[in-house]
Structure formats: structure tokens, C-alpha cells
Design a protein around this motif. Structure first.
Motif, PDB file in Angstrom:
ATOM      1  N   SER A 169       0.866  -1.173   0.000  1.00  0.00           N
ATOM      2  CA  SER A 169       0.000   0.000   0.000  1.00  0.00           C
ATOM      3  C   SER A 169       0.905   1.226   0.000  1.00  0.00           C
ATOM      4  O   SER A 169       2.129   1.101  -0.102  1.00  0.00           O
ATOM      5  CB  SER A 169      -0.911  -0.001   1.231  1.00  0.00           C
ATOM      6  OG  SER A 169      -0.176   0.302   2.405  1.00  0.00           O
ATOM      7  N   GLU A 171       1.483   3.093   2.555  1.00  0.00           N
ATOM      8  CA  GLU A 171       2.127   3.245   3.855  1.00  0.00           C
ATOM      9  C   GLU A 171       2.776   1.975   4.401  1.00  0.00           C
ATOM     10  O   GLU A 171       3.623   2.048   5.289  1.00  0.00           O
ATOM     11  CB  GLU A 171       1.104   3.720   4.902  1.00  0.00           C
ATOM     12  CG  GLU A 171       0.525   5.091   4.657  1.00  0.00           C
ATOM     13  CD  GLU A 171      -0.638   5.064   3.687  1.00  0.00           C
ATOM     14  OE1 GLU A 171      -1.221   3.968   3.506  1.00  0.00           O
ATOM     15  OE2 GLU A 171      -0.947   6.105   3.100  1.00  0.00           O
ATOM     16  N   SER A 172       2.378   0.797   3.897  1.00  0.00           N
ATOM     17  CA  SER A 172       2.783  -0.444   4.547  1.00  0.00           C
ATOM     18  C   SER A 172       3.091  -1.548   3.547  1.00  0.00           C
ATOM     19  O   SER A 172       2.621  -1.527   2.398  1.00  0.00           O
ATOM     20  CB  SER A 172       1.672  -0.933   5.491  1.00  0.00           C
ATOM     21  OG  SER A 172       1.390   0.018   6.486  1.00  0.00           O
ATOM     22  N   THR A 188       1.785  -7.608   8.290  1.00  0.00           N
ATOM     23  CA  THR A 188       2.013  -6.259   7.781  1.00  0.00           C
ATOM     24  C   THR A 188       3.070  -5.541   8.619  1.00  0.00           C
ATOM     25  O   THR A 188       3.266  -5.856   9.794  1.00  0.00           O
ATOM     26  CB  THR A 188       0.698  -5.449   7.780  1.00  0.00           C
ATOM     27  OG1 THR A 188       0.932  -4.167   7.184  1.00  0.00           O
ATOM     28  CG2 THR A 188       0.164  -5.247   9.191  1.00  0.00           C
ATOM     29  N   SER A 190       5.082  -1.353   8.836  1.00  0.00           N
ATOM     30  CA  SER A 190       5.072   0.031   8.376  1.00  0.00           C
ATOM     31  C   SER A 190       6.335   0.352   7.588  1.00  0.00           C
ATOM     32  O   SER A 190       7.440  -0.034   7.985  1.00  0.00           O
ATOM     33  CB  SER A 190       4.961   0.977   9.572  1.00  0.00           C
ATOM     34  OG  SER A 190       5.144   2.319   9.173  1.00  0.00           O
ATOM     35  N   HIS A 200      -2.233  -9.448  10.243  1.00  0.00           N
ATOM     36  CA  HIS A 200      -3.185  -8.582   9.540  1.00  0.00           C
ATOM     37  C   HIS A 200      -4.506  -9.281   9.247  1.00  0.00           C
ATOM     38  O   HIS A 200      -5.559  -8.736   9.484  1.00  0.00           O
ATOM     39  CB  HIS A 200      -2.553  -8.077   8.242  1.00  0.00           C
ATOM     40  CG  HIS A 200      -3.365  -7.054   7.513  1.00  0.00           C
ATOM     41  ND1 HIS A 200      -3.580  -5.785   8.013  1.00  0.00           N
ATOM     42  CD2 HIS A 200      -4.020  -7.113   6.307  1.00  0.00           C
ATOM     43  CE1 HIS A 200      -4.329  -5.102   7.159  1.00  0.00           C
ATOM     44  NE2 HIS A 200      -4.601  -5.883   6.123  1.00  0.00           N
ATOM     45  N   THR A 217      -5.986   0.104  -2.632  1.00  0.00           N
ATOM     46  CA  THR A 217      -6.678  -0.239  -1.388  1.00  0.00           C
ATOM     47  C   THR A 217      -6.618  -1.703  -0.991  1.00  0.00           C
ATOM     48  O   THR A 217      -6.927  -2.039   0.152  1.00  0.00           O
ATOM     49  CB  THR A 217      -8.158   0.157  -1.492  1.00  0.00           C
ATOM     50  OG1 THR A 217      -8.752  -0.540  -2.614  1.00  0.00           O
ATOM     51  CG2 THR A 217      -8.312   1.652  -1.681  1.00  0.00           C
ATOM     52  N   HIS A 218      -6.224  -2.613  -1.914  1.00  0.00           N
ATOM     53  CA  HIS A 218      -6.313  -4.039  -1.629  1.00  0.00           C
ATOM     54  C   HIS A 218      -5.088  -4.803  -2.152  1.00  0.00           C
ATOM     55  O   HIS A 218      -4.427  -4.374  -3.108  1.00  0.00           O
ATOM     56  CB  HIS A 218      -7.565  -4.649  -2.278  1.00  0.00           C
ATOM     57  CG  HIS A 218      -8.846  -4.243  -1.629  1.00  0.00           C
ATOM     58  ND1 HIS A 218      -9.436  -3.020  -1.856  1.00  0.00           N
ATOM     59  CD2 HIS A 218      -9.661  -4.895  -0.744  1.00  0.00           C
ATOM     60  CE1 HIS A 218     -10.562  -2.932  -1.150  1.00  0.00           C
ATOM     61  NE2 HIS A 218     -10.711  -4.042  -0.467  1.00  0.00           N
ATOM     62  N   PHE A 240      -6.252  -3.384   2.690  1.00  0.00           N
ATOM     63  CA  PHE A 240      -5.078  -2.895   3.392  1.00  0.00           C
ATOM     64  C   PHE A 240      -5.454  -2.225   4.715  1.00  0.00           C
ATOM     65  O   PHE A 240      -4.693  -2.255   5.680  1.00  0.00           O
ATOM     66  CB  PHE A 240      -4.311  -1.899   2.519  1.00  0.00           C
ATOM     67  CG  PHE A 240      -3.628  -2.520   1.331  1.00  0.00           C
ATOM     68  CD1 PHE A 240      -3.055  -3.781   1.405  1.00  0.00           C
ATOM     69  CD2 PHE A 240      -3.535  -1.834   0.129  1.00  0.00           C
ATOM     70  CE1 PHE A 240      -2.400  -4.350   0.314  1.00  0.00           C
ATOM     71  CE2 PHE A 240      -2.879  -2.380  -0.964  1.00  0.00           C
ATOM     72  CZ  PHE A 240      -2.317  -3.635  -0.874  1.00  0.00           C
ATOM     73  N   VAL A 241      -6.621  -1.603   4.752  1.00  0.00           N
ATOM     74  CA  VAL A 241      -7.104  -0.934   5.958  1.00  0.00           C
ATOM     75  C   VAL A 241      -8.375  -1.629   6.432  1.00  0.00           C
ATOM     76  O   VAL A 241      -9.258  -1.931   5.627  1.00  0.00           O
ATOM     77  CB  VAL A 241      -7.386   0.553   5.695  1.00  0.00           C
ATOM     78  CG1 VAL A 241      -7.930   1.232   6.955  1.00  0.00           C
ATOM     79  CG2 VAL A 241      -6.125   1.261   5.207  1.00  0.00           C
ATOM     80  N   SER A 242      -8.464  -1.899   7.722  1.00  0.00           N
ATOM     81  CA  SER A 242      -9.641  -2.532   8.327  1.00  0.00           C
ATOM     82  C   SER A 242     -10.069  -3.802   7.588  1.00  0.00           C
ATOM     83  O   SER A 242     -11.192  -3.910   7.085  1.00  0.00           O
ATOM     84  CB  SER A 242     -10.811  -1.541   8.364  1.00  0.00           C
ATOM     85  OG  SER A 242     -10.479  -0.387   9.087  1.00  0.00           O
TER      86      SER A 242
END
Length: 267
Positions: A169, A171-172, A188, A190, A200, A217-218, A240-242
């Protein structure tokens, strides 16, 4: 979308990189000769028709089981297994997306490694885990802008050794699956800080030697081994998020596949 140009036989165990317009397969084993190659093959995202392998677009050392990385202007190859008697290497190669010139030396990893997961931020490349087993927790980081030796950026959470997948992503970095034993774990870490990776989510099926791609996003994990319960055709998708606890099965490949590369385009 077409076929690779490798003498009609394709290639396997390559590294992969992507520009805004093209995907690249870096080195690997060329079929049907089963010989390691220095070739870099490129294919257009916008139009079908297969790949080309310009004569001058080559890496410094033939090999397999290396990782690929991408900045906005260049592709990178890290580590891998070179033909005997050389064996496992720590090399970093760099090639331009704007020309078909040969790759140049960009430095070294902190250790010789193959089968590691490759990831990219805007400014750096990352290599996580790998073989031999003494390398299986290490995350290496190297600069895209300047050549030199990579630095230790932290450690993985689990000690699954080989053929893990890498996703990125903004950021990560994300590391999926892997062997020793085969797992469905996604970890995951950072890009901004040196730390130990965290859990994750899980893939829908355990897999190793799978293809990996990333959208904004994925992350996507496709194919892989073992050849049971349809693993070698399933395409998994995770946020990637939530993320949900388990990745979603979003389709199948047209053929059962493992040990192949993946190129990412934002559409």
C-alpha cells in the motif's frame, strides 16, 4: 491478455515490476530449456498481444526466485539463485522504464537470499524473509534514489521460510502465505518505522509460490501451491485498511498456476 515471448514456452520463478504503463518479468527460468535467463520481458497494460524481450533489456546475472520492486521511473531486482557455481546472491539491479537498456548495479542486500517477498514504497524497496532459514525473519530496506547496501528494517512475526508473497500500500508492506509449513497468514509492517511485523488477516486458503498484485486499497493473492481444493486457481482479495478476518475469494485464474510473477496497474 497475451503470452510471454520466451521462445513460446514462457518462463517461471521470475521477479516482477510495474511502471504506469507496463508490467515486467525479470529473469527466471525459461521454458522449454529450463535454463536461467538474464532477460527482462515487458508487456503493455492497455492492450493485449503478449510481451517483448528487447535484446538490451537484461539483468547483470541470470537467476531465479528473486524479487522485483518498482519506483515511478525504474524497476529493481533483488537477490535470487544464480547458476552454479555462484548459487544464492545478494545483488540489487536497477533498470529504467523509459529505455530498453541493460540493468546496472544498485548495491547489495544485507544477506544473500532467495524466495523472499518483495515490496515497494514511493522511495524504497523492501525484501522480507526468504531462504536460507537464517534469513527467514529479516526485512531489508534499500533506497531507490541512491545505490548502496540495504539496511535492516525489522523482522517478520512468523518463521515461515519460503516463497511468501509481497503486497504494497502507500504506507505499509504486506506478506502473504508461504511455506515451511504452508500457511494462510498475512502479516504487515510500516514503511515509516523499523519494527516487528504484526498479524493482519488470513487468506481464504493456505498457499505458497503464488502470484501477488496490489491496488491502492487491496492486495491480491492468486494461484500457488498445493494443487488441492482448487488452491492453484483461486484469487484472494484483502483490504489494506480494516480487513475482515479472512480474505475474500473474488474469482479464479484461467489456468492452475504457481511460481509466476504479477504486474499491477491501478485500474
Amino acid at each position: 491478455h497475451g503470452n510471454l515471448s520466451s521462445n513460446g514456452g514462457g518462463s517461471y520463478m521470475p521477479g516482477s515490476a510495474s511502471s504506469a504503463t507496463h508490467g515486467y518479468n525479470i529473469s527466471g527460468v525459461q521454458a522449454p530449456s529450463n535454463a536461467q535467463t538474464t532477460k527482462i520481458e515487458k508487456y503493455a497494460f492497455a492492450s493485449a498481444g503478449g510481451s517483448s524481450a528487447p535484446a538490451g533489456l537484461v539483468v547483470s546475472q541470470a537467476g531465479q526466485d528473486q524479487s522485483g520492486h518498482s519506483s515511478s521511473t525504474h524497476g529493481y531486482r533483488s537477490g535470487g539463485i544464480a547458476p552454479a557455481p555462484v548459487g544464492t546472491v545478494n545483488i540489487l539491479d536497477k533498470f529504467s522504464f523509459s529505455s530498453d537498456d541493460a540493468a546496472v548495479d544498485h548495491g547489495d542486500l544485507t544477506r544473500a537470499s532467495y524466495d523472499h517477498a518483495g515490496m515497494s514504497s514511493v522511495t524504497h524497496g523492501y525484501c522480507a524473509g526468504g531462504t536460507p532459514s537464517s534469513n527467514n525473519l529479516i526485512i531489508d530496506r534499500f533506497s531507490f534514489a541512491s545505490a548502496g547496501t540495504a539496511t535492516d528494517h525489522g523482522d517478520l512475526l512468523a518463521t515461515f521460510i519460503s516463497r511468501r508473497g509481497g503486497h504494497s500500500s502507500n504506507e505499509s508492506g504486506f506478506i502473504s502465505g508461504g511455506g515451511g509449513p504452508i500457511t494462510n497468514t498475512v502479516e504487515t509492517f510500516s514503511f515509516a518505522s523499523n519494527s516487528v511485523a504484526t498479524d493482519h488477516c488470513n487468506l481464504s486458503v493456505a498457499r505458497v509460490a503464488h502470484g501477488t498484485t496490489s491496488s491502492v486499497t487491496h492486495g491480491y493473492a492468486s494461484g500457488g501451491a498445493p494443487n488441492s481444493n482448487g488452491v492453484r486457481e483461486v484469487i484472494d482479495k484483502f483490504a489494506f485498511v480494516s480487513p475482515s478476518a479472512t480474505a475474500s475469494d473474488v474469482g479464479n485464474l484461467t489456468n492452475f498456476s504457481n511460481t509466476f510473477g504479477g504486474g499491477s496497474h491501478q485500474t
